[in-house]
Design a protein around this motif. Structure first.
Motif, mmCIF file in Angstrom:
data_model
loop_
_atom_site.group_PDB
_atom_site.id
_atom_site.type_symbol
_atom_site.label_atom_id
_atom_site.label_comp_id
_atom_site.label_asym_id
_atom_site.label_seq_id
_atom_site.Cartn_x
_atom_site.Cartn_y
_atom_site.Cartn_z
ATOM 1 N N ALA A 96 0.813 -1.220 0.000
ATOM 2 C CA ALA A 96 0.000 0.000 0.000
ATOM 3 C C ALA A 96 0.845 1.267 0.000
ATOM 4 C CB ALA A 96 -0.933 0.002 1.212
ATOM 5 N N ARG A 97 2.105 1.166 0.355
ATOM 6 C CA ARG A 97 2.922 2.372 0.543
ATOM 7 C C ARG A 97 3.136 3.188 -0.722
ATOM 8 N NH1 ARG A 97 7.158 -0.408 4.847
ATOM 9 N NH2 ARG A 97 5.630 -0.535 6.554
ATOM 10 N N PRO A 98 3.349 2.594 -1.889
ATOM 11 C CA PRO A 98 3.502 3.438 -3.087
ATOM 12 C C PRO A 98 2.277 4.308 -3.374
ATOM 13 C CG PRO A 98 4.322 1.226 -3.510
ATOM 14 C CD PRO A 98 3.635 1.175 -2.185
ATOM 15 N N ARG A 99 1.088 3.771 -3.151
ATOM 16 C CA ARG A 99 -0.120 4.566 -3.384
ATOM 17 C C ARG A 99 -0.234 5.690 -2.355
ATOM 18 N NH1 ARG A 99 -2.850 7.246 -6.739
ATOM 19 N NH2 ARG A 99 -5.014 7.603 -6.146
ATOM 20 N N VAL A 100 0.099 5.407 -1.105
ATOM 21 C CA VAL A 100 0.081 6.456 -0.077
ATOM 22 C C VAL A 100 1.071 7.553 -0.432
ATOM 23 C CG1 VAL A 100 0.518 6.957 2.362
ATOM 24 C CG2 VAL A 100 -0.646 4.841 1.720
ATOM 25 N N ALA A 101 2.259 7.178 -0.892
ATOM 26 C CA ALA A 101 3.273 8.163 -1.270
ATOM 27 C C ALA A 101 2.770 9.049 -2.407
ATOM 28 C CB ALA A 101 4.562 7.451 -1.670
ATOM 29 N N ALA A 102 2.089 8.455 -3.382
ATOM 30 C CA ALA A 102 1.563 9.241 -4.502
ATOM 31 C C ALA A 102 0.483 10.214 -4.037
ATOM 32 C CB ALA A 102 1.013 8.301 -5.572
ATOM 33 N N LEU A 103 -0.391 9.761 -3.148
ATOM 34 C CA LEU A 103 -1.431 10.651 -2.626
ATOM 35 C C LEU A 103 -0.831 11.779 -1.804
ATOM 36 C CD1 LEU A 103 -4.050 7.942 -1.606
ATOM 37 C CD2 LEU A 103 -4.351 9.664 -3.390
ATOM 38 N N LEU A 104 0.204 11.474 -1.028
ATOM 39 C CA LEU A 104 0.873 12.507 -0.237
ATOM 40 C C LEU A 104 1.454 13.586 -1.143
ATOM 41 C CD1 LEU A 104 2.910 10.799 2.641
ATOM 42 C CD2 LEU A 104 1.193 12.598 2.861
ATOM 43 N N GLU A 105 2.095 13.171 -2.231
ATOM 44 C CA GLU A 105 2.684 14.151 -3.134
ATOM 45 C C GLU A 105 1.605 15.025 -3.749
ATOM 46 O OE1 GLU A 105 6.196 15.889 -4.622
ATOM 47 O OE2 GLU A 105 5.635 14.640 -2.900
ATOM 48 N N GLY A 106 0.438 14.439 -4.003
ATOM 49 C CA GLY A 106 -0.672 15.237 -4.501
ATOM 50 C C GLY A 106 -1.153 16.263 -3.494
ATOM 51 N N VAL A 107 -1.155 15.894 -2.214
ATOM 52 C CA VAL A 107 -1.564 16.830 -1.162
ATOM 53 C C VAL A 107 -0.660 18.057 -1.161
ATOM 54 C CG1 VAL A 107 -1.678 17.165 1.348
ATOM 55 C CG2 VAL A 107 -2.642 15.099 0.320
ATOM 56 N N PHE A 108 0.651 17.837 -1.289
ATOM 57 C CA PHE A 108 1.589 18.950 -1.186
ATOM 58 C C PHE A 108 1.790 19.689 -2.502
ATOM 59 C CE2 PHE A 108 3.161 16.060 2.294
ATOM 60 C CZ PHE A 108 2.723 16.868 3.335
ATOM 61 N N GLN A 109 1.685 18.992 -3.618
ATOM 62 C CA GLN A 109 1.950 19.623 -4.910
ATOM 63 C C GLN A 109 0.688 20.113 -5.605
ATOM 64 O OE1 GLN A 109 4.978 20.303 -6.286
ATOM 65 N NE2 GLN A 109 5.852 19.588 -4.359
ATOM 66 N N GLY A 110 -0.477 19.494 -5.317
ATOM 67 C CA GLY A 110 -1.704 19.885 -6.005
ATOM 68 C C GLY A 110 -2.093 21.338 -5.791
ATOM 69 N N PRO A 111 -2.426 21.747 -4.576
ATOM 70 C CA PRO A 111 -2.619 20.853 -3.434
ATOM 71 C C PRO A 111 -3.988 20.166 -3.489
ATOM 72 C CG PRO A 111 -2.951 23.124 -2.761
ATOM 73 C CD PRO A 111 -2.566 23.169 -4.204
ATOM 74 N N ASP A 112 -4.023 18.929 -2.960
ATOM 75 C CA ASP A 112 -5.232 18.126 -2.957
ATOM 76 C C ASP A 112 -5.651 17.784 -1.532
ATOM 77 O OD1 ASP A 112 -4.951 18.065 -5.715
ATOM 78 O OD2 ASP A 112 -4.056 16.062 -5.728
ATOM 79 N N VAL A 113 -6.903 17.411 -1.398
ATOM 80 C CA VAL A 113 -7.416 16.765 -0.180
ATOM 81 C C VAL A 113 -7.478 15.268 -0.466
ATOM 82 C CG1 VAL A 113 -9.405 16.473 1.338
ATOM 83 C CG2 VAL A 113 -8.724 18.762 0.588
ATOM 84 N N ALA A 114 -6.876 14.460 0.386
ATOM 85 C CA ALA A 114 -6.844 13.015 0.178
ATOM 86 C C ALA A 114 -7.671 12.312 1.244
ATOM 87 C CB ALA A 114 -5.411 12.496 0.207
ATOM 88 N N GLU A 115 -8.475 11.340 0.820
ATOM 89 C CA GLU A 115 -9.276 10.519 1.720
ATOM 90 C C GLU A 115 -9.079 9.050 1.364
ATOM 91 O OE1 GLU A 115 -13.288 12.090 2.888
ATOM 92 O OE2 GLU A 115 -13.008 13.292 1.072
ATOM 93 N N LEU A 116 -8.847 8.232 2.391
ATOM 94 C CA LEU A 116 -8.601 6.815 2.175
ATOM 95 C C LEU A 116 -9.486 5.991 3.101
ATOM 96 C CD1 LEU A 116 -5.684 8.463 2.034
ATOM 97 C CD2 LEU A 116 -4.819 6.182 1.541
ATOM 98 N N THR A 117 -10.045 4.928 2.580
ATOM 99 C CA THR A 117 -10.766 3.944 3.372
ATOM 100 C C THR A 117 -9.841 2.745 3.553
ATOM 101 O OG1 THR A 117 -12.880 4.681 2.469
ATOM 102 C CG2 THR A 117 -12.832 2.517 3.534
ATOM 103 N N LEU A 118 -9.681 2.301 4.787
ATOM 104 C CA LEU A 118 -8.631 1.348 5.126
ATOM 105 C C LEU A 118 -9.189 0.078 5.758
ATOM 106 C CD1 LEU A 118 -6.259 3.931 6.870
ATOM 107 C CD2 LEU A 118 -6.339 3.339 4.442
#
Length: 234
Positions: A96-118
């Protein structure tokens, strides 16, 4: 007759995960005021008092990597230790870590709001565990988006720690008007998510003392010759 009270919203039992995430998201939206990304320094823990044990502050330290600067007790319970200074990806399984890393980069570079169901990783002493993760961008005092406010809520028995998660679903939403300046509330903040800067202390001035005189008399002939200079007549 025994009466059992159940909190109901639109005919459904209100899930703790959505209650907490909704409170944190609503507070962040209030800081935005409909425009821009709020400053980290504007976050007041009193605004999310009921969600504090699930809340956290992240700091981006490299592309796709963010560590916890502050985190509530619920996160420490899930990990079985203090999580401050640890990367967010430590809560996830390797796949799962590569997907989390991609979402994190979107938060800081977008910037985006990220939501995950776990869903919690299974195993001996690790019962079913469902979770929700919300990550909301924040600006540092320098104006760059390198901080994030968020919450991680797990519903169920924690069991044996550490608990790590797989991703069931995720979404990211781009923030409109991210370049606009968000309104700033008063600077006073309560303790909790406050990170007071260390006070500046000037280095003490050295005590005055006598000025050392050249020790020519105590020098050897070789040392005296080294001190001499040739003076040519005009």
């Amino acid at each position: 007759m025994k009466v059992i009270a159940i909190a109901v919203r639109t005919g459904l039992v209100m899930d703790k995960r959505f209650q907490v995430a909704g409170e944190v998201r609503g507070y962040w939206e209030g800081l935005r005021g409909g425009r821009g990304v709020p400053l980290r320094s504007a976050v007041d823990p009193r605004g999310i008092e009921r969600a504090l044990e699930y809340a956290f502050i992240l700091e981006r330290i490299a592309p796709s990597i963010a560590r916890f600067r502050l985190a509530g007790m619920h996160l420490s319970d899930l990990m079985g230790m203090e999580v401050r200074g640890m990367p967010l990806t430590s809560f996830f399984t390797p796949k799962a870590r590569p997907r989390v890393a991609a979402l994190l980069e979107g938060v800081f570079q977008g910037p985006d709001v990220a939501e995950l169901t776990l869903a919690g990783e299974g195993g001996f002493g690790k019962p079913d565990l469902q979770g929700k993760l919300l990550i909301l961008p924040l600006k540092s005092d320098l104006g760059d988006v390198t901080r994030a406010l968020g919450c991680l809520v797990a519903d169920g028995q924690i069991g044996r720690a550490p608990r790590r998660f797989d991703i069931l679903s995720d979404s990211s939403t781009r923030i409109e008007d991210a370049t606009k300046t968000a309104p700033q509330p008063p600077r006073e903040r309560a303790a909790g998510f406050a990170e007071p800067a260390a006070a500046f202390r000037a280095a003490p001035m050295p005590a005055p003392g006598p000025i050392a005189e050249p020790l020519i008399d105590a020098a050897t002939p070789e040392q005296r010759r080294a001190m001499m200079r040739l003076v040519r007549p005009d």
